[in-house]
Design an enzyme around this catalytic site. Structure first.
Site, short mmCIF file in Angstrom:
data_model
loop_
_atom_site.label_atom_id
_atom_site.label_comp_id
_atom_site.label_asym_id
_atom_site.label_seq_id
_atom_site.Cartn_x
_atom_site.Cartn_y
_atom_site.Cartn_z
N TYR A 160 0.81 -1.31 0.03
CA TYR A 160 -0.03 -0.21 0.16
C TYR A 160 0.82 1.21 0.01
O TYR A 160 0.35 2.16 -0.22
CB TYR A 160 -0.97 -0.03 1.05
N LYS A 209 3.61 -15.41 2.83
CA LYS A 209 3.58 -16.12 1.62
C LYS A 209 5.03 -16.48 1.24
O LYS A 209 5.47 -16.17 0.23
CB LYS A 209 2.83 -15.41 0.56
N ASP A 241 -2.74 -18.14 2.32
CA ASP A 241 -4.08 -18.60 1.98
C ASP A 241 -4.53 -19.72 2.75
O ASP A 241 -5.61 -19.96 3.11
CB ASP A 241 -3.78 -19.51 0.59
N ASP A 265 -5.04 -6.45 6.15
CA ASP A 265 -6.29 -5.75 5.69
C ASP A 265 -7.33 -6.97 5.40
O ASP A 265 -8.61 -6.67 5.61
CB ASP A 265 -5.94 -5.06 4.34
N ASP A 269 -10.73 -8.27 7.80
CA ASP A 269 -11.96 -8.39 7.63
C ASP A 269 -12.76 -9.80 7.69
O ASP A 269 -13.97 -9.73 8.14
CB ASP A 269 -12.40 -7.87 5.77
C1 IPM Z 1 -8.83 -0.47 6.60
C2 IPM Z 1 -9.23 -0.30 5.04
C3 IPM Z 1 -8.17 0.83 4.52
C4 IPM Z 1 -7.02 0.04 4.58
C5 IPM Z 1 -8.57 1.36 3.51
C6 IPM Z 1 -9.75 2.46 3.56
C7 IPM Z 1 -7.42 2.43 2.73
O1 IPM Z 1 -9.65 -1.12 4.25
O2 IPM Z 1 -8.52 0.32 7.45
O3 IPM Z 1 -8.65 -1.92 6.80
O4 IPM Z 1 -6.88 -0.84 3.72
O5 IPM Z 1 -6.19 -0.02 5.51
MG MG Z 2 -9.55 -2.96 5.42
#
Ligand code: IPM
Ligand code: MG
Length: 374
Positions: A160, A209, A241, A265, A269
């Site tokens: 990123y 990985k 993975d 990231d 989630d």
């Molecule tokens: C998070 C979000 C951010 C990230 C985005 C919005 C840039 O997905 O905080 O996880 O990837 O860090």
């Molecule tokens: Mg995120």
């Protein structure tokens, strides 16, 4: 007669903390307002005072200044004791915030403030509330006794933040992103993960990985070197993975997951989804010092903004993390977390976690209920 002395002593005792507040976009302002309510109550109860300075970031900053984060905002955040953030971003398909170059979009503000404040460690706890068991999408036999993990995600390096560009070579468009880590970046995040593990079940699973990526092979070797300083902590490695699969197959095996930026990231989630309640999950972004940035793990949910539907608990729990990590106010943090558990066990639910037999409440009422129980 009024005893002025006693009063004076009392005010001298009051610790003051300056909190930069970034409500952001979508549901951000609503949930941050509830977190402030709860913070004020905790301040009253534990003899400290929070002063707030509101700052703009993301779409709100684009509307006001044309950029998602200004130098002044970053400087004000730096000068604060800590930063509380709601959420940034809009509806990608529909918002004019996205009709510009990627570095001018709302999310770029978030990346820039993390980098600008050198917040390299993103701490994302994911645990299952017993009372919210039903919201968990996993089968009962997989849930077992529940799970309680924390993802420690590297936040200011990797893909990123690497060089990226799009070009055309012989009439063919191509895009390039680069993934770079140096050993110091890996070492400092590994140290954070091991320190956190020492306060928990002393188990670190480092995710990479390494069967493909050089950056992962360096990651593995540096993490192993850091582990030598923590003989009580068990370290194992897992390929990303496989980790994605293990999270839905056997979530109970995880205590601390240590991983790089993009893997973290994605996995965070996934981890939050298996708790069934992304609206409940807090996060902290930390650096070398005390200043941190605290935000819910969920996004700005523009579709439900302004409707008193959003769940403010993730933001309230993020504020509790702020008290714990930035201000060393563990008692006040405990009190907020206990108040949240109490409200949940009393059966109050926002719509995202609603189930039969519970009492449905809106954003504001949820904030009131929690504040009243601190
Ligand atoms: C998070 C979000 C951010 C990230 C985005 C919005 C840039 O997905 O905080 O996880 O990837 O860090
Ligand atoms: Mg995120």
């Amino acid at each position: 007669m009024v005893d002025f002395r006693a009063h004076q002593d009392k005010t001298e005792d009051v610790m003051e903390f300056h909190v930069a507040v970034i409500p952001g976009d979508g549901i951000g302002p609503e949930i941050v307002a509830e977190a402030r309510k709860v913070l004020d109550k905790a301040g009253e109860k534990f003899g400290c005072q929070f002063t707030y300075r509101e700052l703009l970031m993301g779409g709100a900053s684009i509307d006001a200044y044309g950029v998602p984060l200004t130098e002044e905002t970053l400087a004000a955040a730096k000068a604060s004791d800590s930063v509380l953030l709601g959420a940034v971003g809009g509806d990608v398909g529909n918002s004019r915030w996205y009709d510009v170059a990627p570095n001018l979009r709302p999310e770029a503000g978030l990346l820039a403030i993390r980098k600008g404040l050198e917040l390299f460690a993103n701490i994302r706890p994911a645990y299952l509330y017993q009372e919210l068991n039903k919201a968990c999408p996993l089968k009962e036999e997989i849930i077992g006794d529940g799970f309680d993990m924390v993802i420690v995600r590297e936040l200011t390096g990797g893909l990123y933040f690497g060089k990226r560009y799009t070009e055309e070579v012989d009439g063919v468009k191509r895009a390039v992103d680069t993934l770079v880590y140096d050993e110091n970046e890996i070492r400092r995040i590994a140290v954070k993960a091991f320190d956190i593990a020492m306060k928990r079940k002393k188990n670190v699973i480092s995710v990479d990985k390494a069967n493909v990526l050089d950056s992962s092979r360096l990651w593995r070797s540096v993490v192993e070197e850091v582990a030598k300083g923590y003989p009580e902590v068990t370290l194992s490695h897992m390929l990303v993975d496989n980790c994605a699969m293990q999270l839905v197959m056997n979530p109970g095996q995880f205590d601390v997951i240590l991983t790089e930026n993009m893997f973290g990231d994605i996995l965070s989630d996934e981890a939050s989804m298996i708790t069934g309640s992304i609206g409940m999950l807090s996060s902290a972004s930390l650096g070398a010092g005390k200043l941190g940035l605290y935000e819910p793990s969920h996004g700005s949910a523009p579709d439900i903004a302004g409707k008193d539907l959003a769940n403010p608990i993730a933001t309230i729990l993020s504020a509790a993390m702020m008290l714990r990590y930035s201000f060393d106010l563990d008692d006040a943090a405990d009190a907020i977390e206990a108040a949240v558990r109490k409200v949940i066990s009393e059966g109050y639910r926002t719509v995202d976690i609603m189930s039969e037999g519970c009492t449905r409440v809106g954003t504001k009422e949820m904030g009131d209920l929690i504040a009243a129980r601190v």
